[in-house]
Design a protein around this motif. Structure first.
Motif, PDB file in Angstrom:
ATOM      1  N   SER A   5       0.828  -1.210   0.000  1.00  0.00           N
ATOM      2  CA  SER A   5       0.000   0.000   0.000  1.00  0.00           C
ATOM      3  C   SER A   5       0.860   1.257   0.000  1.00  0.00           C
ATOM      4  O   SER A   5       1.935   1.306   0.602  1.00  0.00           O
ATOM      5  CB  SER A   5      -0.943   0.016   1.206  1.00  0.00           C
ATOM      6  N   GLU A   7       0.062   3.940   1.476  1.00  0.00           N
ATOM      7  CA  GLU A   7       0.030   4.478   2.834  1.00  0.00           C
ATOM      8  C   GLU A   7       1.176   3.908   3.667  1.00  0.00           C
ATOM      9  O   GLU A   7       1.843   4.633   4.406  1.00  0.00           O
ATOM     10  CB  GLU A   7      -1.310   4.183   3.524  1.00  0.00           C
ATOM     11  N   LEU A   8       1.404   2.609   3.549  1.00  0.00           N
ATOM     12  CA  LEU A   8       2.486   1.982   4.284  1.00  0.00           C
ATOM     13  C   LEU A   8       3.833   2.518   3.806  1.00  0.00           C
ATOM     14  O   LEU A   8       4.697   2.857   4.614  1.00  0.00           O
ATOM     15  CB  LEU A   8       2.442   0.454   4.124  1.00  0.00           C
ATOM     16  N   LEU A  12       6.506   4.591   6.129  1.00  0.00           N
ATOM     17  CA  LEU A  12       7.855   4.104   6.386  1.00  0.00           C
ATOM     18  C   LEU A  12       8.907   5.084   5.876  1.00  0.00           C
ATOM     19  O   LEU A  12       9.905   5.337   6.546  1.00  0.00           O
ATOM     20  CB  LEU A  12       8.065   2.734   5.748  1.00  0.00           C
ATOM     21  N   ALA A  21      10.133   1.785  11.996  1.00  0.00           N
ATOM     22  CA  ALA A  21       9.977   2.227  10.600  1.00  0.00           C
ATOM     23  C   ALA A  21      11.334   2.347   9.922  1.00  0.00           C
ATOM     24  O   ALA A  21      11.501   1.956   8.767  1.00  0.00           O
ATOM     25  CB  ALA A  21       9.232   3.554  10.537  1.00  0.00           C
ATOM     26  N   TYR A  87       7.150  -8.053   4.297  1.00  0.00           N
ATOM     27  CA  TYR A  87       5.781  -7.600   4.529  1.00  0.00           C
ATOM     28  C   TYR A  87       5.166  -8.293   5.743  1.00  0.00           C
ATOM     29  O   TYR A  87       4.451  -7.666   6.526  1.00  0.00           O
ATOM     30  CB  TYR A  87       4.926  -7.821   3.281  1.00  0.00           C
ATOM     31  N   ILE A  90       6.336  -6.561   8.772  1.00  0.00           N
ATOM     32  CA  ILE A  90       5.658  -5.279   8.915  1.00  0.00           C
ATOM     33  C   ILE A  90       4.250  -5.499   9.467  1.00  0.00           C
ATOM     34  O   ILE A  90       3.807  -4.793  10.368  1.00  0.00           O
ATOM     35  CB  ILE A  90       5.572  -4.545   7.554  1.00  0.00           C
ATOM     36  N   GLU A  91       3.560  -6.479   8.951  1.00  0.00           N
ATOM     37  CA  GLU A  91       2.196  -6.762   9.399  1.00  0.00           C
ATOM     38  C   GLU A  91       2.168  -7.168  10.869  1.00  0.00           C
ATOM     39  O   GLU A  91       1.267  -6.785  11.597  1.00  0.00           O
ATOM     40  CB  GLU A  91       1.557  -7.858   8.538  1.00  0.00           C
ATOM     41  N   LYS A  94       2.504  -4.053  12.782  1.00  0.00           N
ATOM     42  CA  LYS A  94       1.362  -3.171  12.564  1.00  0.00           C
ATOM     43  C   LYS A  94       0.100  -3.701  13.243  1.00  0.00           C
ATOM     44  O   LYS A  94      -0.667  -2.946  13.815  1.00  0.00           O
ATOM     45  CB  LYS A  94       1.118  -3.023  11.058  1.00  0.00           C
TER      46      LYS A  94
END
Length: 138
Positions: A5, A7-8, A12, A21, A87, A90-91, A94
């Protein structure tokens, strides 16, 4: 794999999320910097990564990076594996996998600082904990 995304990527690139980040961005930079598959004519993504780093709030630059990452992942299995692993990490951060559930019951008495959260490190306090006060003698 779904596209990353915008946004992500802008979050970052802008350092939203502090040290986590910065680490995620550094990991992505390392991944993108790896040589592409030998038979791949696809761009690496380094130019798009640099461009977004220069203007972290630029959604068009984030979209260009997202598209490039998706295209490279589609033709480079090693890159796709690395990007998926990145990813997933990151998830995890998040979504808060590993959240702490704190329940205090009974009639607790606290005589010093209390921290509630997760993943603390290097925490110190500048004064000794307070002693419980004794009931007056009598």
């Amino acid at each position: 794999m779904d596209p990353i995304s915008t946004e992500l990527l802008t979050a970052l690139a802008g350092g939203v999320g502090g040290e986590a980040a910065r680490q995620a961005w550094a990991w992505l930079r390392t991944l993108v910097g790896r040589p592409a598959a030998a038979d791949s004519a696809i761009v690496s993504g380094e130019a798009e990564l640099d461009a977004l780093e220069q203007a972290p709030a630029d959604v068009d630059r984030a979209q260009a990076l997202s598209t490039t990452l998706a295209q490279r992942a589609a033709v480079d299995p090693d890159f796709r594996t690395g990007l998926e692993r990145w990813y997933q990490q990151i998830e995890v951060s998040k979504t808060g996998d590993g959240d702490v559930h704190i329940e205090i019951s009974g009639n607790p008495k606290f005589y010093g600082p209390v921290l509630q959260g997760r993943d603390f490190s290097g925490v110190s306090f500048g004064s000794p904990p307070a002693s419980p006060s004794l009931p007056p003698e009598g």
